[in-house]
Design a protein around this motif. Structure first.
Motif, PDB file in Angstrom:
ATOM      1  N   SER A   5       0.864  -1.190   0.000  1.00  6.95           N
ATOM      2  CA  SER A   5       0.000   0.000   0.000  1.00  6.95           C
ATOM      3  C   SER A   5       0.896   1.234   0.000  1.00  6.95           C
ATOM      4  O   SER A   5       2.018   1.204   0.508  1.00  6.95           O
ATOM      5  CB  SER A   5      -0.906   0.023   1.236  1.00  6.95           C
ATOM      6  OG  SER A   5      -0.151   0.318   2.402  1.00  6.95           O
ATOM      7  N   ARG A   6       0.405   2.295  -0.571  1.00  7.72           N
ATOM      8  CA  ARG A   6       1.192   3.537  -0.637  1.00  7.72           C
ATOM      9  C   ARG A   6       1.570   4.011   0.771  1.00  7.72           C
ATOM     10  O   ARG A   6       2.718   4.370   1.015  1.00  7.72           O
ATOM     11  CB  ARG A   6       0.414   4.599  -1.401  1.00  7.72           C
ATOM     12  CG  ARG A   6       1.218   5.840  -1.711  1.00  7.72           C
ATOM     13  CD  ARG A   6       0.389   6.789  -2.585  1.00  7.72           C
ATOM     14  NE  ARG A   6       1.108   8.000  -2.850  1.00  7.72           N
ATOM     15  CZ  ARG A   6       1.583   8.354  -4.032  1.00  7.72           C
ATOM     16  NH1 ARG A   6       1.387   7.573  -5.070  1.00  7.72           N
ATOM     17  NH2 ARG A   6       2.229   9.478  -4.192  1.00  7.72           N
ATOM     18  N   LEU A  21      10.937  10.637  -1.141  1.00  9.13           N
ATOM     19  CA  LEU A  21       9.978   9.983  -2.024  1.00  9.13           C
ATOM     20  C   LEU A  21       9.574  10.947  -3.123  1.00  9.13           C
ATOM     21  O   LEU A  21       9.343  12.129  -2.867  1.00  9.13           O
ATOM     22  CB  LEU A  21       8.740   9.545  -1.245  1.00  9.13           C
ATOM     23  CG  LEU A  21       8.949   8.360  -0.313  1.00  9.13           C
ATOM     24  CD1 LEU A  21       7.864   8.303   0.739  1.00  9.13           C
ATOM     25  CD2 LEU A  21       8.981   7.071  -1.102  1.00  9.13           C
ATOM     26  N   VAL A  22       9.498  10.430  -4.347  1.00 11.77           N
ATOM     27  CA  VAL A  22       9.053  11.222  -5.486  1.00 11.77           C
ATOM     28  C   VAL A  22       8.131  10.364  -6.342  1.00 11.77           C
ATOM     29  O   VAL A  22       8.177   9.135  -6.290  1.00 11.77           O
ATOM     30  CB  VAL A  22      10.235  11.735  -6.348  1.00 11.77           C
ATOM     31  CG1 VAL A  22      11.121  12.668  -5.558  1.00 11.77           C
ATOM     32  CG2 VAL A  22      11.036  10.592  -6.922  1.00 11.77           C
ATOM     33  N   ASP A  23       7.289  11.034  -7.107  1.00 11.69           N
ATOM     34  CA  ASP A  23       6.464  10.334  -8.091  1.00 11.69           C
ATOM     35  C   ASP A  23       7.208  10.390  -9.417  1.00 11.69           C
ATOM     36  O   ASP A  23       7.503  11.467  -9.923  1.00 11.69           O
ATOM     37  CB  ASP A  23       5.090  10.989  -8.207  1.00 11.69           C
ATOM     38  CG  ASP A  23       4.260  10.780  -6.954  1.00 11.69           C
ATOM     39  OD1 ASP A  23       4.249   9.648  -6.447  1.00 11.69           O
ATOM     40  OD2 ASP A  23       3.635  11.747  -6.487  1.00 11.69           O
ATOM     41  N   GLN A  24       7.536   9.218  -9.944  1.00 11.80           N
ATOM     42  CA  GLN A  24       8.334   9.111 -11.158  1.00 11.80           C
ATOM     43  C   GLN A  24       8.031   7.761 -11.804  1.00 11.80           C
ATOM     44  O   GLN A  24       7.817   6.772 -11.102  1.00 11.80           O
ATOM     45  CB  GLN A  24       9.815   9.205 -10.757  1.00 11.80           C
ATOM     46  CG  GLN A  24      10.805   9.295 -11.847  1.00 11.80           C
ATOM     47  CD  GLN A  24      12.229   9.511 -11.286  1.00 11.80           C
ATOM     48  OE1 GLN A  24      12.439   9.828 -10.133  1.00 11.80           O
ATOM     49  NE2 GLN A  24      13.202   9.332 -12.142  1.00 11.80           N
ATOM     50  N   LYS A  31      14.221   7.152  -2.673  1.00 12.41           N
ATOM     51  CA  LYS A  31      15.609   7.477  -2.982  1.00 12.41           C
ATOM     52  C   LYS A  31      16.386   7.772  -1.706  1.00 12.41           C
ATOM     53  O   LYS A  31      15.819   8.222  -0.717  1.00 12.41           O
ATOM     54  CB  LYS A  31      15.687   8.718  -3.879  1.00 12.41           C
ATOM     55  CG  LYS A  31      15.055   8.540  -5.243  1.00 12.41           C
ATOM     56  CD  LYS A  31      15.220   9.796  -6.072  1.00 12.41           C
ATOM     57  CE  LYS A  31      14.668   9.611  -7.471  1.00 12.41           C
ATOM     58  NZ  LYS A  31      14.958  10.781  -8.324  1.00 12.41           N
ATOM     59  N   VAL A  32      17.670   7.529  -1.791  1.00  9.92           N
ATOM     60  CA  VAL A  32      18.597   7.967  -0.750  1.00  9.92           C
ATOM     61  C   VAL A  32      19.709   8.699  -1.483  1.00  9.92           C
ATOM     62  O   VAL A  32      20.319   8.158  -2.394  1.00  9.92           O
ATOM     63  CB  VAL A  32      19.106   6.798   0.120  1.00  9.92           C
ATOM     64  CG1 VAL A  32      19.824   5.732  -0.687  1.00  9.92           C
ATOM     65  CG2 VAL A  32      19.992   7.319   1.247  1.00  9.92           C
ATOM     66  N   THR A  41       4.844   0.506  -7.687  1.00  6.66           N
ATOM     67  CA  THR A  41       4.159   0.902  -8.910  1.00  6.66           C
ATOM     68  C   THR A  41       2.739   1.365  -8.604  1.00  6.66           C
ATOM     69  O   THR A  41       2.067   0.811  -7.743  1.00  6.66           O
ATOM     70  CB  THR A  41       4.108  -0.239  -9.934  1.00  6.66           C
ATOM     71  OG1 THR A  41       3.411  -1.346  -9.364  1.00  6.66           O
ATOM     72  CG2 THR A  41       5.493  -0.676 -10.347  1.00  6.66           C
ATOM     73  N   ASP A  42       2.299   2.402  -9.304  1.00  9.41           N
ATOM     74  CA  ASP A  42       0.927   2.887  -9.158  1.00  9.41           C
ATOM     75  C   ASP A  42      -0.035   1.875  -9.769  1.00  9.41           C
ATOM     76  O   ASP A  42       0.263   1.260 -10.779  1.00  9.41           O
ATOM     77  CB  ASP A  42       0.753   4.235  -9.866  1.00  9.41           C
ATOM     78  CG  ASP A  42       1.439   5.371  -9.127  1.00  9.41           C
ATOM     79  OD1 ASP A  42       1.741   5.222  -7.936  1.00  9.41           O
ATOM     80  OD2 ASP A  42       1.677   6.420  -9.755  1.00  9.41           O
ATOM     81  N   GLY A  43      -1.169   1.711  -9.155  1.00  2.00           N
ATOM     82  CA  GLY A  43      -2.207   0.838  -9.698  1.00  2.00           C
ATOM     83  C   GLY A  43      -1.965  -0.631  -9.447  1.00  2.00           C
ATOM     84  O   GLY A  43      -2.772  -1.304  -8.821  1.00  2.00           O
TER      85      GLY A  43
END
Length: 117
Positions: A5-6, A21-24, A31-32, A41-43
Motif C-alpha cells: 500500500s502507498r 519519495l518522489v512520483d516518477q 531514494k537515498v 508501482t501505481d495501480g
C-alpha cells in the motif's frame, strides 16, 4: 501496514535515514541521496528493489517475483502481492537495498543525510 500500500510503503521508507519519495515512472520512488533503492508501482502495487546477484537468482525462481523491467541487468526484482515472501522478508530485502545504495554515496553525503555506518 502492508508494504504494497502507498501508506505502508511510505511509512517504511521514511523510517530509513536520508530518504526521500518522489512520483516518477508512474510509481512512488524511494531514494537515498538522489539514488533509487525501491519503488511501488501505481495501480498494480508491485514492489521493485535492488538485490545481490545471488538473491536475484534465488528470488526470480519464486512465484510472484520476476526481473524488474528496465532494471533487471542491475539486479532488480519486482514482487507482486501474494508472492512467496513474507512481510518480514520484504522489509529485510528493502533494507538491504537501501544499505547497498546508500553505501555507494560519499562519506560526506552519508554524514549529511544522517546515515550511520
Amino acid at each position: 501496514m502492508s508494504l504494497f500500500s502507498r501508506s505502508g510503503f511510505e511509512t517504511f521508507v521514511h523510517a530509513l535515514a536520508g530518504t526521500s519519495l518522489v512520483d516518477q515512472w508512474e510509481s512512488r520512488v524511494a531514494k537515498v541521496g538522489e539514488k533509487v533503492f525501491a519503488l511501488l508501482t501505481d495501480g498494480e502495487n508491485r514492489l521493485a528493489f535492488k538485490v545481490s546477484e545471488e538473491s536475484f537468482e534465488i528470488l526470480t525462481a519464486l512465484e510472484g517475483i520476476s526481473q524488474a523491467p528496465y532494471f533487471a541487468k542491475r539486479k532488480w526484482v519486482t514482487v507482486e502481492p501474494g508472492s512467496e515472501l513474507s512481510d518480514a522478508e520484504l522489509r529485510n530485502y528493502l533494507t538491504r537495498s537501501y544499505r547497498t545504495v546508500s553505501a555507494s554515496l560519499t562519506r560526506k553525503l552519508r554524514s549529511e543525510l544522517g546515515i550511520v555506518d
